[in-house]
Design a protein around this motif. Structure first.
Motif, PDB file in Angstrom:
ATOM      1  N   ILE A  52       0.866  -1.188   0.000  1.00 43.53           N
ATOM      2  CA  ILE A  52       0.000   0.000   0.000  1.00 43.53           C
ATOM      3  C   ILE A  52       0.900   1.235   0.000  1.00 43.53           C
ATOM      4  O   ILE A  52       1.779   1.360   0.858  1.00 43.53           O
ATOM      5  CB  ILE A  52      -0.913   0.046   1.235  1.00 43.53           C
ATOM      6  N   LEU A  53       0.666   2.142  -0.940  1.00 44.09           N
ATOM      7  CA  LEU A  53       1.429   3.382  -1.008  1.00 44.09           C
ATOM      8  C   LEU A  53       0.530   4.553  -0.633  1.00 44.09           C
ATOM      9  O   LEU A  53      -0.545   4.735  -1.210  1.00 44.09           O
ATOM     10  CB  LEU A  53       1.990   3.590  -2.419  1.00 44.09           C
ATOM     11  N   ILE A  54       0.989   5.341   0.358  1.00 44.96           N
ATOM     12  CA  ILE A  54       0.241   6.522   0.814  1.00 44.96           C
ATOM     13  C   ILE A  54       1.081   7.760   0.519  1.00 44.96           C
ATOM     14  O   ILE A  54       2.236   7.855   0.958  1.00 44.96           O
ATOM     15  CB  ILE A  54      -0.069   6.452   2.323  1.00 44.96           C
ATOM     16  N   GLN A  55       0.485   8.704  -0.193  1.00 46.67           N
ATOM     17  CA  GLN A  55       1.173   9.955  -0.537  1.00 46.67           C
ATOM     18  C   GLN A  55       0.253  11.136  -0.262  1.00 46.67           C
ATOM     19  O   GLN A  55      -0.895  11.144  -0.697  1.00 46.67           O
ATOM     20  CB  GLN A  55       1.588   9.943  -2.015  1.00 46.67           C
ATOM     21  N   GLN A  56       0.776  12.113   0.481  1.00 45.42           N
ATOM     22  CA  GLN A  56       0.028  13.336   0.797  1.00 45.42           C
ATOM     23  C   GLN A  56      -1.359  13.032   1.370  1.00 45.42           C
ATOM     24  O   GLN A  56      -2.346  13.664   1.016  1.00 45.42           O
ATOM     25  CB  GLN A  56      -0.083  14.227  -0.444  1.00 45.42           C
ATOM     26  N   GLY A  57      -1.401  12.051   2.248  1.00 50.88           N
ATOM     27  CA  GLY A  57      -2.625  11.730   2.957  1.00 50.88           C
ATOM     28  C   GLY A  57      -3.585  10.818   2.230  1.00 50.88           C
ATOM     29  O   GLY A  57      -4.625  10.453   2.781  1.00 50.88           O
ATOM     30  N   LYS A  58      -3.268  10.436   0.989  1.00 50.97           N
ATOM     31  CA  LYS A  58      -4.156   9.585   0.192  1.00 50.97           C
ATOM     32  C   LYS A  58      -3.467   8.278  -0.188  1.00 50.97           C
ATOM     33  O   LYS A  58      -2.244   8.240  -0.390  1.00 50.97           O
ATOM     34  CB  LYS A  58      -4.569  10.312  -1.092  1.00 50.97           C
TER      35      LYS A  58
END
Length: 422
Positions: A52-58
Motif C-alpha cells: 500500500i502506497l500513501i502519498q500526501q494523505g491519500k
C-alpha cells in the motif's frame, strides 16, 4: 473578585482533567509504503502479500512489488491491514464523566432544536478519545441527544488540535428521537394517559415539520417577515441535501417514521433499528438505511431467542437493507470492532462485518473517500497483529489518519504501567 478567581481556578482544573497529553500528528510529509501485508478491503476482500502506497494523505496505489523513492517503508509481513473504523451514533468528545453534569454536553433543553450543532461542544482533547482510537477507530459521528428533534451531527477525525481540524465534510444529518411507550400499563386510566401523551408527542413532530415546511416555502418565495434560526437550519432537509436520522427500534415507530419521510420526501436513516429487518419492503421503498446499534444488547422481547440481537445484522443483509453498525455511547464505542466480530459469528461474512463499520458507514454519511483500501481513498489505516474484530487476538500496532501516524498512548495504558510498579 474572590468568586471570579474561584470560578477561573475551577475552569482551569476542569480543562486540565479533560485534556489528554497526546500531541496530534503533523501532516504527512514523507511517502509511506507498507509492504507484504495481508490487506482487508471491504469491497474486494482479503489480499495477501500486498503493498500500500500513501502519498500526501491519500492511498495512491495498492498492489504487489510497489516502488517509491525515499518512502518510509513499513514491513507488513505477518501483519493485517484494515481501513480505519468509523464509529456511528457516538457522544465522543461531548461527555467526559457521565455522572458529572459540567462535563456532559450531549443534551440541550427543548424538544425542537434543529439549529443545534453537536460538534460545537466537541472536545478534541478528551481523555476518552485516545482510549477509543487504540482499537482502530479513526473517525466518529458526533450525535446530539434529546427528546424529539435534538439537532445536527457531524463526522470528526479522532486526532486534531481543534474542532475545525477535526471536521470531515459529510452529508448534513438531523436527529429525531421518536417517542415510544416502553410498556403499556395494566391500569385502564394509566394506559389512557400513556396513549394520550404518545399522541401528543406525535402531534408535536407533525407540527415541527409542518412549520418547517411553511417557513421553507415562504423563504423560497421571499415572503418571510423575519429569520427563524430553527427553520432556517432545517432548509437543507426540505431541499434533499440533508438526511433525517430517526432513532427508533420498534415496528410501529419505524412505520410512523417512514410515513413522515414519504410525506416530505426526506432521506431517511433509522438508528437503532431492532425491528427494521422485518420491514424491508417499506424501508427499501423510501431508500432508507439503518444504523444498527444493539449488537451487544439483550433481546427486546421475552419470547425472542437470547442471540436475537446478534443475528439482526445478518437478517438486514438478507433483506437487502443498506446498513452499518453503530455503538450508542462515548467511551464504550471502543467496542464497535468487537460488535462487528459478534455479528460475523452470527451470520454475516467477515467482509460484510468489516464493511459495516467502515465502507458502509462512510456511505451512510455521504463520504466517498473513506472506509476502504483502494487508490483515491484517504490514508486511514490500521495495522494489526491478529484480527481487528476479535478481542482475544486484536493487537493494534499502528494507526494512520490521512497518512499521519497517530500516537496510541492513552490514559488506560498510563495507569496500567503506573500500577505495574506498585
Amino acid at each position: 473578585m474572590k468568586r471570579i478567581i474561584t470560578l477561573a481556578a475551577t475552569l482551569c482544573a476542569t480543562m486540565y482533567v479533560n485534556a489528554h497529553d497526546m500531541v496530534p500528528a503533523p501532516a504527512q510529509s514523507q511517502d509511506i509504503l507498507i509492504t507484504n501485508a495481508t490487506v482487508h478491503s471491504p469491497s474486494i476482500g482479503v489480499m495477501n502479500n500486498t503493498d500500500i502506497l500513501i502519498q500526501q494523505g491519500k492511498i495512491t496505489a495498492v498492489g504487489q512489488a510497489l516502488k517509491a523513492d525515499n518512502a518510509n517503508i513499513i514491513d507488513g509481513t505477518n501483519k493485517q491491514v484494515y481501513p480505519g473504523v468509523i464509529a456511528l451514533d457516538t457522544s465522543l468528545g461531548l461527555v467526559e464523566v457521565e455522572m458529572m453534569r459540567p462535563s456532559n454536553d450531549v443534551y440541550e433543553v427543548g424538544e425542537s432544536n434543529p439549529q443545534i450543532v453537536a460538534v460545537s461542544a466537541y472536545n478534541p482533547d478528551s481523555e476518552i478519545i485516545p482510549t477509543v482510537r487504540v482499537n482502530g477507530i479513526t473517525h466518529a459521528q458526533v450525535v446530539p441527544q434529546g427528546d424529539l428533534l435534538a439537532g445536527q451531527s457531524s463526522l470528526v477525525s479522532l486526532d486534531s488540535w481543534t474542532i475545525e481540524d477535526a471536521l470531515v465534510p459529510s452529508t448534513q444529518g438531523f436527529h429525531l428521537y421518536w417517542p415510544s411507550i416502553r410498556r403499556l400499563s395494566q391500569d385502564k386510566d394509566q394506559r389512557k394517559k400513556q396513549l394520550d401523551e404518545y399522541q401528543q408527542q406525535l402531534q408535536q413532530i407533525q407540527q415541527v415539520f409542518a412549520d418547517g415546511q411553511r417557513y421553507f416555502v415562504a423563504n423560497k418565495e421571499e415572503q418571510t417577515s423575519k429569520i427563524d434560526l430553527r427553520w432556517q437550519a432545517l432548509k437543507p432537509l426540505y431541499q434533499g441535501q440533508a438526511q433525517l436520522f430517526v432513532h427508533a427500534n420498534k415496528q410501529l415507530q419505524i412505520e410512523e417514521a417512514v410515513a413522515l419521510a414519504k410525506q416530505y420526501q426526506f432521506k431517511l436513516v433509522i438508528v437503532g433499528g431492532y425491528d427494521s429487518w422485518r420491514m424491508a419492503d417499506i424501508l427499501n421503498e423510501v431508500n432508507a438505511s439503518v444504523v444498527y446499534t444493539r449488537t451487544f444488547s439483550l433481546p427486546m422481547r421475552h419470547d425472542e431467542p437470547l442471540e436475537m440481537s446478534f443475528k439482526i445484522p445478518a437478517l438486514l443483509a438478507e433483506a437487502d437493507i443498506p446498513f452499518a453498525l453503530g455503538f450508542s455511547s462515548d467511551w464504550n464505542s471502543r467496542n464497535l470492532p468487537y460488535a462487528a466480530g459478534q455479528a460475523a459469528a452470527y451470520g454475516l461474512t467477515k467482509q460484510q462485518a468489516l464493511s459495516a463499520i467502515t465502507l458502509d458507514a462512510a456511505k451512510i454519511l455521504g463520504v466517498k473517500d473513506m472506509g476502504d483500501i483502494a487508490a483515491g481513498y484517504r490514508g486511514n489505516l490500521v495495522i494489526v497483529q491478529g484480527d481487528l474484530l476479535d478481542p482475544m487476538t486484536n493487537k493494534v500496532e499502528q494507526v494512520f489518519i490521512d497518512g499521519r501516524k497517530i500516537d496510541l498512548n492513552n490514559r488506560h495504558q498510563q495507569l496500567y504501567q503506573k500500577y505495574l510498579k506498585r
